[in-house]
Design a protein around this motif. Structure first.
Motif, PDB file in Angstrom:
ATOM      1  N   LEU A  55       0.815  -1.212   0.000  1.00  0.00           N
ATOM      2  CA  LEU A  55       0.000   0.000   0.000  1.00  0.00           C
ATOM      3  C   LEU A  55       0.853   1.267   0.000  1.00  0.00           C
ATOM      4  O   LEU A  55       0.609   2.194  -0.774  1.00  0.00           O
ATOM      5  CB  LEU A  55      -0.950   0.003   1.195  1.00  0.00           C
ATOM      6  N   GLU A  56       1.867   1.335   0.826  1.00  0.00           N
ATOM      7  CA  GLU A  56       2.718   2.526   0.892  1.00  0.00           C
ATOM      8  C   GLU A  56       3.569   2.687  -0.358  1.00  0.00           C
ATOM      9  O   GLU A  56       3.759   3.796  -0.839  1.00  0.00           O
ATOM     10  CB  GLU A  56       3.629   2.459   2.118  1.00  0.00           C
ATOM     11  N   ASP A  57       4.103   1.597  -0.878  1.00  0.00           N
ATOM     12  CA  ASP A  57       5.013   1.673  -2.022  1.00  0.00           C
ATOM     13  C   ASP A  57       4.300   1.972  -3.335  1.00  0.00           C
ATOM     14  O   ASP A  57       4.785   2.759  -4.146  1.00  0.00           O
ATOM     15  CB  ASP A  57       5.810   0.371  -2.168  1.00  0.00           C
ATOM     16  N   VAL A  58       3.176   1.342  -3.553  1.00  0.00           N
ATOM     17  CA  VAL A  58       2.476   1.470  -4.827  1.00  0.00           C
ATOM     18  C   VAL A  58       1.450   2.603  -4.783  1.00  0.00           C
ATOM     19  O   VAL A  58       1.130   3.185  -5.810  1.00  0.00           O
ATOM     20  CB  VAL A  58       1.798   0.130  -5.212  1.00  0.00           C
ATOM     21  N   GLY A  59       0.963   2.921  -3.622  1.00  0.00           N
ATOM     22  CA  GLY A  59      -0.046   3.962  -3.478  1.00  0.00           C
ATOM     23  C   GLY A  59      -1.435   3.376  -3.328  1.00  0.00           C
ATOM     24  O   GLY A  59      -1.707   2.240  -3.706  1.00  0.00           O
ATOM     25  N   PHE A  60      -2.326   4.186  -2.767  1.00  0.00           N
ATOM     26  CA  PHE A  60      -3.674   3.729  -2.471  1.00  0.00           C
ATOM     27  C   PHE A  60      -4.467   3.402  -3.733  1.00  0.00           C
ATOM     28  O   PHE A  60      -5.118   2.365  -3.819  1.00  0.00           O
ATOM     29  CB  PHE A  60      -4.426   4.785  -1.646  1.00  0.00           C
ATOM     30  N   VAL A  61      -4.429   4.290  -4.706  1.00  0.00           N
ATOM     31  CA  VAL A  61      -5.290   4.143  -5.885  1.00  0.00           C
ATOM     32  C   VAL A  61      -4.942   2.879  -6.663  1.00  0.00           C
ATOM     33  O   VAL A  61      -5.813   2.065  -6.976  1.00  0.00           O
ATOM     34  CB  VAL A  61      -5.188   5.392  -6.789  1.00  0.00           C
ATOM     35  N   ILE A  62      -3.655   2.683  -6.951  1.00  0.00           N
ATOM     36  CA  ILE A  62      -3.245   1.528  -7.762  1.00  0.00           C
ATOM     37  C   ILE A  62      -3.420   0.226  -6.980  1.00  0.00           C
ATOM     38  O   ILE A  62      -3.945  -0.756  -7.513  1.00  0.00           O
ATOM     39  CB  ILE A  62      -1.797   1.696  -8.245  1.00  0.00           C
ATOM     40  N   SER A  63      -2.997   0.202  -5.713  1.00  0.00           N
ATOM     41  CA  SER A  63      -3.108  -1.048  -4.946  1.00  0.00           C
ATOM     42  C   SER A  63      -4.563  -1.423  -4.695  1.00  0.00           C
ATOM     43  O   SER A  63      -4.924  -2.601  -4.761  1.00  0.00           O
ATOM     44  CB  SER A  63      -2.328  -0.940  -3.636  1.00  0.00           C
ATOM     45  N   THR A  64      -5.418  -0.436  -4.436  1.00  0.00           N
ATOM     46  CA  THR A  64      -6.834  -0.736  -4.238  1.00  0.00           C
ATOM     47  C   THR A  64      -7.465  -1.220  -5.536  1.00  0.00           C
ATOM     48  O   THR A  64      -8.255  -2.170  -5.535  1.00  0.00           O
ATOM     49  CB  THR A  64      -7.577   0.509  -3.720  1.00  0.00           C
ATOM     50  N   PHE A  65      -7.108  -0.586  -6.647  1.00  0.00           N
ATOM     51  CA  PHE A  65      -7.609  -1.014  -7.947  1.00  0.00           C
ATOM     52  C   PHE A  65      -7.229  -2.470  -8.224  1.00  0.00           C
ATOM     53  O   PHE A  65      -8.072  -3.285  -8.609  1.00  0.00           O
ATOM     54  CB  PHE A  65      -7.065  -0.097  -9.046  1.00  0.00           C
ATOM     55  N   LEU A  66      -5.950  -2.804  -8.014  1.00  0.00           N
ATOM     56  CA  LEU A  66      -5.498  -4.182  -8.268  1.00  0.00           C
ATOM     57  C   LEU A  66      -6.173  -5.178  -7.333  1.00  0.00           C
ATOM     58  O   LEU A  66      -6.588  -6.264  -7.753  1.00  0.00           O
ATOM     59  CB  LEU A  66      -3.985  -4.264  -8.147  1.00  0.00           C
ATOM     60  N   PHE A  67      -6.311  -4.818  -6.061  1.00  0.00           N
ATOM     61  CA  PHE A  67      -6.970  -5.717  -5.105  1.00  0.00           C
ATOM     62  C   PHE A  67      -8.423  -5.958  -5.507  1.00  0.00           C
ATOM     63  O   PHE A  67      -8.908  -7.099  -5.471  1.00  0.00           O
ATOM     64  CB  PHE A  67      -6.895  -5.143  -3.686  1.00  0.00           C
ATOM     65  N   LEU A  68      -9.128  -4.904  -5.882  1.00  0.00           N
ATOM     66  CA  LEU A  68     -10.523  -5.070  -6.289  1.00  0.00           C
ATOM     67  C   LEU A  68     -10.642  -5.907  -7.557  1.00  0.00           C
ATOM     68  O   LEU A  68     -11.558  -6.735  -7.670  1.00  0.00           O
ATOM     69  CB  LEU A  68     -11.179  -3.707  -6.484  1.00  0.00           C
ATOM     70  N   MET A  69      -9.757  -5.685  -8.504  1.00  0.00           N
ATOM     71  CA  MET A  69      -9.801  -6.481  -9.734  1.00  0.00           C
ATOM     72  C   MET A  69      -9.581  -7.966  -9.438  1.00  0.00           C
ATOM     73  O   MET A  69     -10.290  -8.828  -9.968  1.00  0.00           O
ATOM     74  CB  MET A  69      -8.752  -5.986 -10.733  1.00  0.00           C
ATOM     75  N   ILE A  70      -8.601  -8.260  -8.598  1.00  0.00           N
ATOM     76  CA  ILE A  70      -8.352  -9.661  -8.231  1.00  0.00           C
ATOM     77  C   ILE A  70      -9.569 -10.243  -7.515  1.00  0.00           C
ATOM     78  O   ILE A  70     -10.010 -11.359  -7.809  1.00  0.00           O
ATOM     79  CB  ILE A  70      -7.084  -9.777  -7.371  1.00  0.00           C
ATOM     80  N   GLY A  71     -10.133  -9.478  -6.598  1.00  0.00           N
ATOM     81  CA  GLY A  71     -11.310  -9.953  -5.865  1.00  0.00           C
ATOM     82  C   GLY A  71     -12.508 -10.177  -6.760  1.00  0.00           C
ATOM     83  O   GLY A  71     -13.185 -11.204  -6.668  1.00  0.00           O
ATOM     84  N   PHE A  72     -12.783  -9.219  -7.650  1.00  0.00           N
ATOM     85  CA  PHE A  72     -13.930  -9.359  -8.554  1.00  0.00           C
ATOM     86  C   PHE A  72     -13.764 -10.557  -9.477  1.00  0.00           C
ATOM     87  O   PHE A  72     -14.698 -11.332  -9.693  1.00  0.00           O
ATOM     88  CB  PHE A  72     -14.113  -8.099  -9.397  1.00  0.00           C
ATOM     89  N   GLN A  73     -12.582 -10.716 -10.043  1.00  0.00           N
ATOM     90  CA  GLN A  73     -12.361 -11.806 -10.985  1.00  0.00           C
ATOM     91  C   GLN A  73     -12.289 -13.157 -10.280  1.00  0.00           C
ATOM     92  O   GLN A  73     -12.596 -14.183 -10.883  1.00  0.00           O
ATOM     93  CB  GLN A  73     -11.107 -11.556 -11.818  1.00  0.00           C
ATOM     94  N   THR A  74     -11.899 -13.168  -9.022  1.00  0.00           N
ATOM     95  CA  THR A  74     -11.892 -14.419  -8.264  1.00  0.00           C
ATOM     96  C   THR A  74     -13.319 -14.866  -7.960  1.00  0.00           C
ATOM     97  O   THR A  74     -13.643 -16.039  -8.069  1.00  0.00           O
ATOM     98  CB  THR A  74     -11.105 -14.256  -6.947  1.00  0.00           C
ATOM     99  N   MET A  75     -14.152 -13.916  -7.589  1.00  0.00           N
ATOM    100  CA  MET A  75     -15.517 -14.266  -7.223  1.00  0.00           C
ATOM    101  C   MET A  75     -16.395 -14.569  -8.444  1.00  0.00           C
ATOM    102  O   MET A  75     -17.262 -15.424  -8.384  1.00  0.00           O
ATOM    103  CB  MET A  75     -16.159 -13.137  -6.405  1.00  0.00           C
ATOM    104  N   GLN A  76     -16.169 -13.844  -9.536  1.00  0.00           N
ATOM    105  CA  GLN A  76     -16.969 -14.084 -10.725  1.00  0.00           C
ATOM    106  C   GLN A  76     -16.117 -13.795 -11.960  1.00  0.00           C
ATOM    107  O   GLN A  76     -15.823 -12.650 -12.268  1.00  0.00           O
ATOM    108  CB  GLN A  76     -18.202 -13.185 -10.742  1.00  0.00           C
ATOM    109  N   LYS A  77     -15.735 -14.863 -12.635  1.00  0.00           N
ATOM    110  CA  LYS A  77     -14.919 -14.708 -13.838  1.00  0.00           C
ATOM    111  C   LYS A  77     -15.745 -14.036 -14.938  1.00  0.00           C
ATOM    112  O   LYS A  77     -16.950 -14.179 -15.006  1.00  0.00           O
ATOM    113  CB  LYS A  77     -14.435 -16.064 -14.326  1.00  0.00           C
ATOM    114  N   GLY A  78     -15.058 -13.301 -15.798  1.00  0.00           N
ATOM    115  CA  GLY A  78     -15.738 -12.603 -16.880  1.00  0.00           C
ATOM    116  C   GLY A  78     -16.108 -11.192 -16.476  1.00  0.00           C
ATOM    117  O   GLY A  78     -15.764 -10.718 -15.399  1.00  0.00           O
ATOM    118  N   LYS A  79     -16.801 -10.507 -17.348  1.00  0.00           N
ATOM    119  CA  LYS A  79     -17.213  -9.121 -17.121  1.00  0.00           C
ATOM    120  C   LYS A  79     -16.028  -8.258 -16.702  1.00  0.00           C
ATOM    121  O   LYS A  79     -16.078  -7.506 -15.731  1.00  0.00           O
ATOM    122  CB  LYS A  79     -18.322  -9.033 -16.081  1.00  0.00           C
ATOM    123  N   VAL A  80     -14.933  -8.389 -17.445  1.00  0.00           N
ATOM    124  CA  VAL A  80     -13.702  -7.681 -17.105  1.00  0.00           C
ATOM    125  C   VAL A  80     -13.901  -6.175 -17.202  1.00  0.00           C
ATOM    126  O   VAL A  80     -13.419  -5.420 -16.350  1.00  0.00           O
ATOM    127  CB  VAL A  80     -12.536  -8.144 -18.009  1.00  0.00           C
TER     128      VAL A  80
END
Length: 153
Positions: free
Chosen positions: A92-117
């Motif tokens: 979080l500190e190294d990459v920043g809030f916006v990018i790390s949160t974006f990546l975490f949400l993308m991983i979470g969304f795609q893990t829970m429901q594949k598709g709809k990228v």
């Protein structure tokens, strides 16, 4: 859905939420360079956790289990999201809030429901930048923005 597990988990999470709210009252109400104190997020998140736990407890009592069946636990999805959450906290500190949160949400969304990228991209981008903008510009708080190699702080 295992109603017994849900009931006990709801009670445990309710206790944790109340502990967050009580504990946040002893944290400083102001922070250097920020009009929003360090006690705001734990208090809000603790309240939200307690309210959602009350809802879970209510639903577990309301729903009667017609037939008992063995529930399959999805360890793979849990592992992916757990590792993503640990990496999110670590970077979080190294990459920043916006990018790390974006990546975490993308991983979470795609893990829970594949598709709809594209939908996941849009929601993750709007949420991560929206929360950053709201907290930093509207509430005058401080969050790690963008990394230095992208022209950030």
């Amino acid at each position: 859905m295992n109603t017994t597990f849900d009931r006990y988990a709801g009670i445990a999470f309710f206790a944790i939420g109340i502990a967050f709210v009580v504990g946040s009252r002893s944290i400083s109400t102001s922070a250097y360079g920020s009009n929003v104190g360090a006690n705001i997020f734990p208090m809000i998140l603790g309240s939200f956790l307690a309210l959602m736990s009350v809802r879970l407890i209510y639903e577990s009592f309301r729903k009667k289990q017609a037939e008992k069946k063995k529930s399959n636990l999805d360890y793979k999805r849990f592992g992916i999201i757990f590792i993503a959450a640990c990496l999110y906290a670590f970077f979080l500190e190294d990459v920043g809030f916006v990018i790390s949160t974006f990546l975490f949400l993308m991983i979470g969304f795609q893990t829970m429901q594949k598709g709809k990228v594209w939908v996941s991209l849009l929601i993750a981008a709007c949420f991560s930048y929206g929360v950053y903008y709201l907290f930093v510009n509207v509430l005058d708080g401080s969050l790690p923005g963008f990394p230095a190699w992208l022209g950030g702080e």
